[in-house]
Design a protein around this motif. Structure first.
Motif, short mmCIF file in Angstrom:
data_model
loop_
_atom_site.label_atom_id
_atom_site.label_comp_id
_atom_site.label_asym_id
_atom_site.label_seq_id
_atom_site.Cartn_x
_atom_site.Cartn_y
_atom_site.Cartn_z
N PHE A 236 4.44 -4.28 6.70
CA PHE A 236 3.43 -5.32 6.86
C PHE A 236 2.92 -5.76 5.49
N GLN B 14 -8.73 -7.64 5.30
CA GLN B 14 -7.34 -7.97 5.05
C GLN B 14 -6.73 -8.61 6.28
N PHE B 15 -5.94 -9.64 6.04
CA PHE B 15 -5.24 -10.33 7.10
C PHE B 15 -3.76 -9.96 7.01
N PHE B 16 -3.22 -9.54 8.14
CA PHE B 16 -1.87 -9.01 8.17
C PHE B 16 -0.86 -10.03 8.69
N GLY B 17 0.33 -9.93 8.14
CA GLY B 17 1.45 -10.69 8.67
C GLY B 17 2.04 -10.00 9.88
N PRO B 18 3.03 -10.63 10.51
CA PRO B 18 3.64 -10.08 11.73
C PRO B 18 4.57 -8.90 11.48
#
Lengths: 112, 114
Positions: free
Chosen positions: A91, A101-105
């Motif tokens: 990730f 924090q913003f996570f990717g897929p």
């Protein structure tokens, strides 16, 4: 709504090969991170990156790993010589500043 | 070193019932606290966060969490669970500084019975 994107969604590689996982963080964010999640286990921190250098890394992030921000938008994780135990979901995350924090897929890496 | 414990690996609740997911942390000072949700095959979505101030925080999808310093806990609650809430829930902590690593708990898998 802006989001973190990651490519590819799934990468299959042979043991010993190099892989590069790519991430496009949210455009105005300053901090970038990689985490991994081995199947059935907890999410583990690998590395954080700020101002074009590594700010923190875990014990997992050894000499086989490297990160780079090659241009103004991409953030990459390179594994030089993959091992079977590198198989995991990786990730990418980004944040403006304090903690959120913003996570990717994620990219599922399978090492054969 | 900081650590996070989620004592319940699996929880099953009936749709419409209330929910509480437990999270305990170990850290020398008050950290930043987070709950993330992960649906199958998906990434991690932030439900809510606590940095400072009011110890009861509201998040998305009707979730809330309460920070209890004396118990080093940050439990997640929802008064009425929907079938779409079935997912894995992760509690995480970060030192109270900008841009620092998240330490995650082991996760709690929530199943919802019709």
């Amino acid at each position: 709504e802006p989001e973190v994107t990651q490519t590819p969604s799934h990468q299959v590689t042979q043991m010993g090969q190099e892989v590069i996982l790519r991430c496009v963080p949210i455009s105005n964010h300053l901090y970038f991170y990689w985490y991994r999640q081995i199947l059935g286990q907890k999410v583990e921190f690998l590395v954080s990156f700020y101002n074009n250098e590594i700010s923190e890394k875990s014990e997992i992030f050894d000499d086989q790993f490297s990160v780079e921000r090659p241009d103004g938008s991409n953030f990459t994780l390179k594994i030089r010589s993959t091992k079977l135990e590198d198989s995991a979901m990786y990730f990418c995350a980004s944040s403006e500043i304090a903690g959120e924090q913003f996570f990717g897929p994620g990219t599922r890496l399978t090492v054969l | 070193a900081q650590s996070v414990t989620q004592p319940d690996i699996h929880i099953t609740v009936s749709e419409g019932a209330s929910l509480e997911l437990r999270c305990n942390y170990s850290y020398g000072a008050t950290p930043y606290l987070f709950w993330y949700v992960q649906s199958p095959g998906q990434g991690l979505q932030l439900l809510l966060k606590y940095f400072s101030g009011d110890t009861l925080v509201q998040g998305i999808k009707g979730f809330e969490a309460e920070f209890k310093r004396s118990q080093s806990s940050f439990n997640l609650r929802k008064p009425s669970v929907h079938w779409s809430d079935a997912a894995e829930y992760f509690c995480a902590v970060a030192p109270g500084n900008a841009g620092n690593m998240l330490t995650f708990g082991g996760g709690t898998r929530l199943m919802v019975k019709p």
